[in-house]
Design an enzyme around this catalytic site. Structure first.
Site, PDB file in Angstrom:
ATOM      1  N   GLY A  31       0.732  -1.272  -0.026  1.00  0.00           N
ATOM      2  CA  GLY A  31      -0.154   0.026   0.126  1.00  0.00           C
ATOM      3  C   GLY A  31       0.873   1.442  -0.001  1.00  0.00           C
ATOM      4  N   LEU A  33       0.509   3.514  -1.958  1.00  0.00           N
ATOM      5  CA  LEU A  33       1.085   3.579  -3.431  1.00  0.00           C
ATOM      6  C   LEU A  33       1.477   4.788  -4.063  1.00  0.00           C
ATOM      7  CD1 LEU A  33      -2.083   1.392  -4.891  1.00  0.00           C
ATOM      8  CD2 LEU A  33       0.360   0.699  -3.904  1.00  0.00           C
ATOM      9  N   ALA A  35       3.911   6.611  -7.886  1.00  0.00           N
ATOM     10  CA  ALA A  35       3.783   6.379  -9.263  1.00  0.00           C
ATOM     11  C   ALA A  35       4.779   5.023  -9.647  1.00  0.00           C
ATOM     12  CB  ALA A  35       4.524   7.650  -9.874  1.00  0.00           C
ATOM     13  N   HIS A  37       4.654   2.226  -7.827  1.00  0.00           N
ATOM     14  CA  HIS A  37       3.789   1.059  -8.075  1.00  0.00           C
ATOM     15  C   HIS A  37       2.753   1.093  -9.148  1.00  0.00           C
ATOM     16  CE1 HIS A  37       4.581   1.796  -3.541  1.00  0.00           C
ATOM     17  NE2 HIS A  37       4.633   0.377  -3.548  1.00  0.00           N
ATOM     18  N   LYS A 149      13.778  -1.708  -7.464  1.00  0.00           N
ATOM     19  CA  LYS A 149      14.522  -1.072  -6.364  1.00  0.00           C
ATOM     20  C   LYS A 149      14.791  -1.737  -5.332  1.00  0.00           C
ATOM     21  CE  LYS A 149      12.169   1.444  -3.260  1.00  0.00           C
ATOM     22  NZ  LYS A 149      12.924   1.184  -1.903  1.00  0.00           N
ATOM     23  N   LEU A 184      11.521   6.285  -5.885  1.00  0.00           N
ATOM     24  CA  LEU A 184      10.143   6.286  -5.266  1.00  0.00           C
ATOM     25  C   LEU A 184      10.117   5.363  -4.067  1.00  0.00           C
ATOM     26  CD1 LEU A 184       7.931   7.143  -8.278  1.00  0.00           C
ATOM     27  CD2 LEU A 184       9.136   8.733  -6.948  1.00  0.00           C
ATOM     28  N   SER A 185       9.617   5.626  -3.194  1.00  0.00           N
ATOM     29  CA  SER A 185       9.440   4.811  -1.922  1.00  0.00           C
ATOM     30  C   SER A 185       8.255   5.319  -1.058  1.00  0.00           C
ATOM     31  CB  SER A 185      10.709   4.722  -1.295  1.00  0.00           C
ATOM     32  OG  SER A 185      10.528   3.797   0.018  1.00  0.00           O
ATOM     33  N   SER A 186       7.660   4.352  -0.575  1.00  0.00           N
ATOM     34  CA  SER A 186       6.522   4.794   0.435  1.00  0.00           C
ATOM     35  C   SER A 186       7.359   5.477   1.775  1.00  0.00           C
ATOM     36  CB  SER A 186       5.894   3.618   0.871  1.00  0.00           C
ATOM     37  OG  SER A 186       5.255   3.147  -0.153  1.00  0.00           O
ATOM     38  N   ARG A 187       8.454   4.916   1.889  1.00  0.00           N
ATOM     39  CA  ARG A 187       9.210   5.484   3.210  1.00  0.00           C
ATOM     40  C   ARG A 187       9.686   7.091   2.914  1.00  0.00           C
ATOM     41  NH1 ARG A 187      10.303   0.069   3.969  1.00  0.00           N
ATOM     42  NH2 ARG A 187       9.861  -0.666   6.045  1.00  0.00           N
TER      43      ARG A 187
END
Length: 278
Positions: A31, A33, A35, A37, A149, A184-187
């Site tokens: 989740g 999310l 770009a 993803h 990644k 890009l990373s959720s973190r």
């Protein structure tokens, strides 16, 4: 887009998706999310007729002092993005459904998961391999799409899928980056504005090391310079290495398909990244 939360209802939904001989692709996510993803979803749509996206924040891959509780969760926004992208089925199981009382089986890929991330985060890849094995066994997709990644994760999943004959083709998609180069990373949501600017030192260090090695420079010197540049930017580096792209074993001189891999922490946020080098 159909949304399924109960694993017991998933089977009927999958039968409907496969009606007429349609190929099914799976995109496993946790989740939050972005770009990157959505690029995986687009690739899944190229690879198959129907796309299933799973959202499950997997507790097995988080250590005791890691960020499970504060990992970003935005179910409504994620569902909206997936619906707009033309996803066919969103599967959001609970931890109780994935790991019911008495659950005792885990998957380990041995040496491939023991170095690098495995050393920095003991047990992490056992958790990753276990949940992905369950996802693949439950959905039975023709293809599953993952981002490069998390390059070691991709290698672990490929090894597991082959060894256990899980049947899905595993497709890796190159890392999606912001215009300034940060992966890009959720973190990334954890980064303060200042840390976000400092974080650019990580992709810059990878790029600089890749250029030096490709130009014939000494590998050890290029890696040492990269680690120093990260320290100067405020990072605490777990590893910065040149490895064989297939085995992830460290190499000291250019040979065949290689990856520069790195993990480092800025503030309280741990970031990973990598670059291919042939």
């Amino acid at each position: 887009m159909q949304t399924v939360r109960d694993t017991g209802q998933l089977g009927n939904a999958l039968v409907a998706l496969r009606a007429g001989g349609h190929r099914v692709a799976l995109v496993p996510t946790m989740g939050a999310l972005h770009a990157g993803h959505m690029a995986l979803v687009e690739e899944a749509q190229r690879q198959a007729d129907r796309v299933v996206v799973s959202i499950f924040v997997n507790p097995l891959q988080f250590g005791a002092n890691e960020d499970l509780d504060r990992y970003p969760r935005q179910e409504e926004e994620d569902a909206r993005r997936l619906n707009q992208a033309g996803c066919d089925l969103l599967w959001m199981p609970t931890a109780q459904q994935m790991y019911p009382a008495g659950f005792a089986t885990t998957v380990s890929v041995g040496k491939l998961g023991e170095r690098w991330e495995g050393e920095a985060r003991p047990g992490h890849f056992d958790g990753v391999a276990t949940v992905v094995a369950k996802l693949l066994a439950t959905v039975r997709p023709d293809v599953a799409v993952f981002g490069e990644k998390d390059f070691q994760q991709l290698a672990v999943i490929r090894r597991m899928a082959t060894d256990l004959a899980l049947g899905a083709a595993i497709v890796g998609l190159p890392t999606v980056r912001d215009p300034d180069g940060l992966a890009l990373s959720s973190r990334n949501a954890y980064l303060s504005p200042q840390e976000r600017q400092q974080a650019l030192a990580l992709p810059n260090a990878l790029r600089d090391a890749a250029e030096k090695i490709a130009a014939g420079g000494d590998v050890a010197e290029a890696l040492g310079a990269a680690r120093r540049s990260l320290a100067d930017a405020g990072f605490r580096t777990d590893y910065f290495a040149l490895v064989d792209a297939a085995t992830l074993e460290p190499i000291s001189a250019p040979a065949g398909r290689m990856r520069l891999i790195a993990a480092a922490t800025i503030g309280t946020t741990r970031l990973i990244d990598n670059l291919p080098l042939d």
